[in-house]
Design a protein around this motif. Structure first.
Motif, PDB file in Angstrom:
ATOM      1  N   LEU A  28      26.254  26.872  45.619  1.00  0.00           N
ATOM      2  CA  LEU A  28      27.226  27.650  44.854  1.00  0.00           C
ATOM      3  C   LEU A  28      26.878  27.707  43.372  1.00  0.00           C
ATOM      4  CD1 LEU A  28      30.503  26.324  46.514  1.00  0.00           C
ATOM      5  CD2 LEU A  28      29.540  28.612  46.748  1.00  0.00           C
ATOM      6  N   ASN A  29      26.126  26.723  42.863  1.00  0.00           N
ATOM      7  CA  ASN A  29      25.818  26.662  41.433  1.00  0.00           C
ATOM      8  C   ASN A  29      24.471  27.265  41.062  1.00  0.00           C
ATOM      9  OD1 ASN A  29      28.031  25.508  40.005  1.00  0.00           O
ATOM     10  ND2 ASN A  29      27.608  23.545  40.979  1.00  0.00           N
ATOM     11  N   CYS A  30      23.585  27.517  42.045  1.00  0.00           N
ATOM     12  CA  CYS A  30      22.288  28.098  41.704  1.00  0.00           C
ATOM     13  C   CYS A  30      22.485  29.560  41.286  1.00  0.00           C
ATOM     14  CB  CYS A  30      21.317  27.976  42.877  1.00  0.00           C
ATOM     15  SG  CYS A  30      21.667  29.057  44.274  1.00  0.00           S
ATOM     16  N   GLN A  31      21.457  30.161  40.713  1.00  0.00           N
ATOM     17  CA  GLN A  31      21.574  31.531  40.204  1.00  0.00           C
ATOM     18  C   GLN A  31      21.948  32.531  41.297  1.00  0.00           C
ATOM     19  OE1 GLN A  31      17.674  31.690  38.173  1.00  0.00           O
ATOM     20  NE2 GLN A  31      18.787  32.313  36.360  1.00  0.00           N
ATOM     21  N   THR A  32      21.319  32.422  42.472  1.00  0.00           N
ATOM     22  CA  THR A  32      21.649  33.352  43.549  1.00  0.00           C
ATOM     23  C   THR A  32      23.083  33.149  44.010  1.00  0.00           C
ATOM     24  OG1 THR A  32      19.334  33.274  44.276  1.00  0.00           O
ATOM     25  CG2 THR A  32      20.933  34.217  45.803  1.00  0.00           C
ATOM     26  N   GLY A  33      23.499  31.886  44.123  1.00  0.00           N
ATOM     27  CA  GLY A  33      24.868  31.592  44.523  1.00  0.00           C
ATOM     28  C   GLY A  33      25.890  32.137  43.552  1.00  0.00           C
ATOM     29  N   ARG A  34      25.604  32.045  42.272  1.00  0.00           N
ATOM     30  CA  ARG A  34      26.533  32.583  41.273  1.00  0.00           C
ATOM     31  C   ARG A  34      26.600  34.106  41.354  1.00  0.00           C
ATOM     32  NH1 ARG A  34      26.710  29.145  35.649  1.00  0.00           N
ATOM     33  NH2 ARG A  34      26.762  27.065  36.555  1.00  0.00           N
ATOM     34  N   THR A  35      25.475  34.736  41.696  1.00  0.00           N
ATOM     35  CA  THR A  35      25.483  36.188  41.869  1.00  0.00           C
ATOM     36  C   THR A  35      26.391  36.594  43.021  1.00  0.00           C
ATOM     37  OG1 THR A  35      23.230  36.368  40.999  1.00  0.00           O
ATOM     38  CG2 THR A  35      24.054  38.211  42.305  1.00  0.00           C
ATOM     39  N   VAL A  36      26.282  35.877  44.135  1.00  0.00           N
ATOM     40  CA  VAL A  36      27.131  36.166  45.298  1.00  0.00           C
ATOM     41  C   VAL A  36      28.597  35.938  44.948  1.00  0.00           C
ATOM     42  CG1 VAL A  36      27.691  35.458  47.645  1.00  0.00           C
ATOM     43  CG2 VAL A  36      25.312  35.655  46.952  1.00  0.00           C
ATOM     44  N   ARG A  37      28.874  34.848  44.265  1.00  0.00           N
ATOM     45  CA  ARG A  37      30.255  34.583  43.845  1.00  0.00           C
ATOM     46  C   ARG A  37      30.768  35.684  42.931  1.00  0.00           C
ATOM     47  NH1 ARG A  37      29.561  29.158  40.935  1.00  0.00           N
ATOM     48  NH2 ARG A  37      31.624  29.697  40.160  1.00  0.00           N
ATOM     49  N   GLY A  38      29.893  36.175  42.047  1.00  0.00           N
ATOM     50  CA  GLY A  38      30.301  37.214  41.111  1.00  0.00           C
ATOM     51  C   GLY A  38      30.636  38.522  41.790  1.00  0.00           C
ATOM     52  N   LEU A  39      29.860  38.919  42.782  1.00  0.00           N
ATOM     53  CA  LEU A  39      30.134  40.159  43.495  1.00  0.00           C
ATOM     54  C   LEU A  39      31.505  40.121  44.149  1.00  0.00           C
ATOM     55  CD1 LEU A  39      26.724  40.963  45.207  1.00  0.00           C
ATOM     56  CD2 LEU A  39      27.841  42.262  43.395  1.00  0.00           C
ATOM     57  N   HIS A  40      31.804  38.998  44.772  1.00  0.00           N
ATOM     58  CA  HIS A  40      33.071  38.945  45.491  1.00  0.00           C
ATOM     59  C   HIS A  40      34.250  38.806  44.548  1.00  0.00           C
ATOM     60  CE1 HIS A  40      34.945  38.950  49.380  1.00  0.00           C
ATOM     61  NE2 HIS A  40      35.695  37.929  49.057  1.00  0.00           N
ATOM     62  N   SER A  41      34.080  38.082  43.444  1.00  0.00           N
ATOM     63  CA  SER A  41      35.204  37.923  42.521  1.00  0.00           C
ATOM     64  C   SER A  41      35.566  39.255  41.878  1.00  0.00           C
ATOM     65  CB  SER A  41      34.863  36.897  41.436  1.00  0.00           C
ATOM     66  OG  SER A  41      33.829  37.373  40.592  1.00  0.00           O
ATOM     67  N   ILE A  42      34.571  40.149  41.688  1.00  0.00           N
ATOM     68  CA  ILE A  42      34.868  41.479  41.164  1.00  0.00           C
ATOM     69  C   ILE A  42      35.712  42.269  42.161  1.00  0.00           C
ATOM     70  CG2 ILE A  42      33.823  43.712  40.580  1.00  0.00           C
ATOM     71  CD1 ILE A  42      31.456  42.155  39.441  1.00  0.00           C
ATOM     72  N   ALA A  43      35.448  42.070  43.427  1.00  0.00           N
ATOM     73  CA  ALA A  43      36.113  42.861  44.459  1.00  0.00           C
ATOM     74  C   ALA A  43      37.559  42.459  44.677  1.00  0.00           C
ATOM     75  CB  ALA A  43      35.354  42.741  45.772  1.00  0.00           C
ATOM     76  N   ILE A  44      37.924  41.232  44.342  1.00  0.00           N
ATOM     77  CA  ILE A  44      39.237  40.752  44.749  1.00  0.00           C
ATOM     78  C   ILE A  44      40.132  40.359  43.575  1.00  0.00           C
ATOM     79  CG2 ILE A  44      38.511  39.932  47.009  1.00  0.00           C
ATOM     80  CD1 ILE A  44      38.784  37.649  43.988  1.00  0.00           C
ATOM     81  N   GLN A  45      39.848  40.851  42.378  1.00  0.00           N
ATOM     82  CA  GLN A  45      40.667  40.469  41.239  1.00  0.00           C
ATOM     83  C   GLN A  45      42.142  40.719  41.537  1.00  0.00           C
ATOM     84  OE1 GLN A  45      39.218  42.474  37.805  1.00  0.00           O
ATOM     85  NE2 GLN A  45      37.493  41.100  37.519  1.00  0.00           N
ATOM     86  N   GLY A  46      42.934  39.696  41.322  1.00  0.00           N
ATOM     87  CA  GLY A  46      44.365  39.808  41.539  1.00  0.00           C
ATOM     88  C   GLY A  46      44.799  39.614  42.971  1.00  0.00           C
ATOM     89  N   GLN A  47      43.899  39.218  43.863  1.00  0.00           N
ATOM     90  CA  GLN A  47      44.268  39.072  45.264  1.00  0.00           C
ATOM     91  C   GLN A  47      44.351  37.620  45.713  1.00  0.00           C
ATOM     92  OE1 GLN A  47      41.887  41.460  47.869  1.00  0.00           O
ATOM     93  NE2 GLN A  47      41.969  43.257  46.552  1.00  0.00           N
ATOM     94  N   GLY A  48      44.445  36.683  44.771  1.00  0.00           N
ATOM     95  CA  GLY A  48      44.612  35.291  45.171  1.00  0.00           C
ATOM     96  C   GLY A  48      43.323  34.507  45.145  1.00  0.00           C
ATOM     97  N   PRO A  49      43.411  33.197  45.372  1.00  0.00           N
ATOM     98  CA  PRO A  49      42.251  32.324  45.193  1.00  0.00           C
ATOM     99  C   PRO A  49      41.350  32.173  46.413  1.00  0.00           C
ATOM    100  CG  PRO A  49      44.186  31.006  45.666  1.00  0.00           C
ATOM    101  CD  PRO A  49      44.639  32.441  45.654  1.00  0.00           C
ATOM    102  N   ASP A  50      41.657  32.803  47.551  1.00  0.00           N
ATOM    103  CA  ASP A  50      40.882  32.564  48.767  1.00  0.00           C
ATOM    104  C   ASP A  50      39.735  33.545  48.938  1.00  0.00           C
ATOM    105  OD1 ASP A  50      42.560  30.493  49.434  1.00  0.00           O
ATOM    106  OD2 ASP A  50      43.937  31.795  50.504  1.00  0.00           O
ATOM    107  N   HIS A  51      39.195  34.063  47.804  1.00  0.00           N
ATOM    108  CA  HIS A  51      38.270  35.178  47.908  1.00  0.00           C
ATOM    109  C   HIS A  51      36.903  34.814  48.448  1.00  0.00           C
ATOM    110  CE1 HIS A  51      37.794  33.480  43.826  1.00  0.00           C
ATOM    111  NE2 HIS A  51      36.508  33.695  44.035  1.00  0.00           N
ATOM    112  N   SER A  52      36.511  33.541  48.410  1.00  0.00           N
ATOM    113  CA  SER A  52      35.151  33.193  48.828  1.00  0.00           C
ATOM    114  C   SER A  52      35.033  32.907  50.320  1.00  0.00           C
ATOM    115  CB  SER A  52      34.670  31.963  48.044  1.00  0.00           C
ATOM    116  OG  SER A  52      34.558  32.264  46.682  1.00  0.00           O
TER     117      SER A  52
END
Length: 386
Positions: free
Chosen positions: A136-160
Motif C-alpha cells: 500500500l505504501n510503494c509508488q504503484t500502491g499509492r497510484t492504485v489508492r489514488g485512482l480509487h479515492s478520486i472515484a469515491i470522494q464523499g462516499q465513505g471510508p470503505d473505498h479500498s
C-alpha cells in the motif's frame, strides 16, 4: 501522467477507478487479490473531546512515513489501540484518505493511542500485515489508492475494499531476506514525534529584542544558543547558482546536479558541463536545502554540481559530514530549521541564518551508519520489484 480513450457506451458504470484500472500494471507475477477479501474493516470504539492527543491523517510524515505529531484539536469518534480483542490492535493497518499520505502499521509502540476515525482501519485476515503495509505504501500502491479515492470522494471510508493488490498465496513465496529488509524500513518510520504544541505565550520586552521573528516563532529562543554555529565548523558555506549547458542526459565529462530531489533520496535528473561554471561540491561536503520546509540534507558521495536551491557546506573536518547530515534531517534539527525560516509564499533559509545554525557536539561525533533519506514510497518500490 497517462492518457487513455475509452468508449463509455460499452460500460454500464462510469466509475473512474474501474475505467482506468487497466492502465495500472503491477510489476510482479503474483496473483491479484481483492483488498476486501484479505482484510476486515474495524469500527471506531470511542469518542474524545478537544484537548486529548489524537493521531490524525494530517499528522503523518508524507515522505518518511510514520507519525510526525498528534493534535489536541480533534473531537469526535476515535479508535483506541488495545493489546488484543476486536478493537484496533498491533498488526492492523490505518489507511488515510489521501494516497499521498503513508499507511501506518499499528505496533506495540501505539498501545493506548487514540486514532481519528478519518482513517480506514482494517485487519489483515489471510495476508502478512507487513507485506500489505509495503504494497500500500510503494509508488504503484499509492497510484492504485489514488485512482480509487478520486472515484469515491464523499462516499465513505470503505473505498479500498474492491481494489486488487498482489498478495503471496503462501508465506514462503517471499523469503526471509526481503521480510527482514521490510522490517528495517518499517522501523525507520518510527521517528521521534514532535510535541503537539497548539498555543503558547510568554512575556517579552520587545524593545530589548532585535529579532521579533525569532521571538514569535518559538517559546524557547534559547535553543538557538545550544551548540556550535555551523560557520565555526565550516571552511565555507556557499549557495549553488544557475549553470549553463544543462542536459537531461548524462554528458561526456558531465557533472550530476544535486537539487532538492537528490537531497530527498532521488537520483540526479540533470547534468551540467564544467564549461557552465557551476558551484561544485566534493565528497565530504554536506548539501542542505535552501528553500522549502523539509529539512533535507545529505553528505555528498562524490563530485556534483550544486543547484541554486541548495547550500554546500565545506566542513573543516570532512569526517563530521554523515553525523551533521543525520542531525539536520532529524527531529531536533528540523525544529530548529523551522525557527530560522523566513518568507511566507516560499519559505527559505538565509545564508546568515544557516551560518549561525547551532549543532550540538554530540551530533558531529555520531558514528551510526547514515539512514536512507529516500522517500518511503521509493524505498519500497525498488525493494519489492527489483
Amino acid at each position: 501522467m497517462a492518457n487513455v480513450i475509452i468508449d463509455l457506451r460499452s460500460h454500464r458504470a462510469w466509475n473512474p477507478a474501474h475505467l482506468t484500472a487497466p492502465l495500472i500494471e503491477w510489476p510482479t507475477d503474483l496473483p491479484l487479490v481483492e483488498f476486501g477479501s484479505v482484510t476486515a474493516p474495524l469500527s471506531a470504539d470511542s469518542t474524545v473531546v478537544r484537548g486529548t492527543p489524537v493521531i490524525t491523517p494530517g499528522g503523518l510524515h508524507p515522505v518518511r512515513g510514520g507519525i510526525r505529531r498528534r493534535t489536541r484539536k480533534y473531537q469526535g469518534p476515535v479508535f483506541q489501540v488495545h493489546e488484543s480483542g476486536n478493537a484496533l490492535r498491533p498488526g492492523d493497518l490505518l489507511i488515510p484518505p489521501n494516497p499521498d499520505q503513508p499507511v501506518i502499521l499499528v505496533s506495540e509502540a501505539h498501545l493506548g493511542a487514540l486514532v481519528s476515525s478519518s482513517f480506514l482501519a482494517v485487519r489483515p485476515v489471510s495476508v502478512d500485515p507487513l507485506w500489505l503495509w509495503a504494497i500500500l505504501n510503494c509508488q504503484t500502491g499509492r497510484t492504485v489508492r489514488g485512482l480509487h479515492s478520486i472515484a469515491i470522494q464523499g462516499q465513505g471510508p470503505d473505498h479500498s475494499q474492491a481494489e486488487q493488490f498482489p498478495i503471496p498465496v503462501h508465506d514462503d513465496t517471499w523469503g526471509s531476506p526481503l521480510r527482514s529488509e521490510l522490517e528495517t524500513i518499517e522501523r525507520s518510520t518510527r521517528g521521534d514525534e514532535e510535541e503537539a504544541v497548539e498555543t503558547w505565550w510568554r512575556t517579552v520586552d520587545l524593545q530589548l529584542e532585535t529579532e521579533w521573528r525569532i521571538v514569535l516563532a518559538t517559546p524557547n529562543p534559547a535553543v538557538l544558543q545550544d551548540g556550535e554555529p555551523l560557520e565555526a565548523i565550516c571552511s565555507e558555506i556557499v549557495r549553488g547558482r544557475p549553470a549553463g549547458h544543462l542536459s537531461s542526459m548524462d554528458l561526456p565529462g558531465g557533472i550530476p546536479v544535486a537539487d532538492i530531489r537528490v537531497l530527498g533520496g532521488g537520483t540526479a535528473r540533470r547534468w551540467v558541463s564544467p564549461e557552465g561554471n557551476p558551484i561544485v561540491a566534493n565528497e565530504g561536503d554536506v548539501l542542505v536545502a535552501a528553500v522549502g520546509t523539509r529539512a533535507h540534507a545529505r553528505a555528498a558521495a562524490g563530485v556534483c554540481a550544486v543547484d541554486k536551491n541548495v547550500y554546500a557546506l565545506r566542513l573543516i573536518d570532512a569526517d563530521q559530514g554523515p553525523g551533521l547530515a543525520r542531525y539536520l534531517n532529524g527531529q531536533a534539527g528540523y525544529a530548529r530549521r523551522q525557527i530560522l525560516l523566513s518568507g511566507v509564499t516560499v519559505p527559505a533559509l538565509k545564508k546568515t541564518d544557516l551560518s549561525r545554525f547551532p549543532v550540538p557536539g554530540s551530533a558531529l561525533t555520531d558514528s551510526r551508519p547514515e539512514v536512507d533519506t529516500r522517500p518511503l514510497a521509493i524505498q519500497l518500490e525498488r525493494l519489492l520489484w527489483s
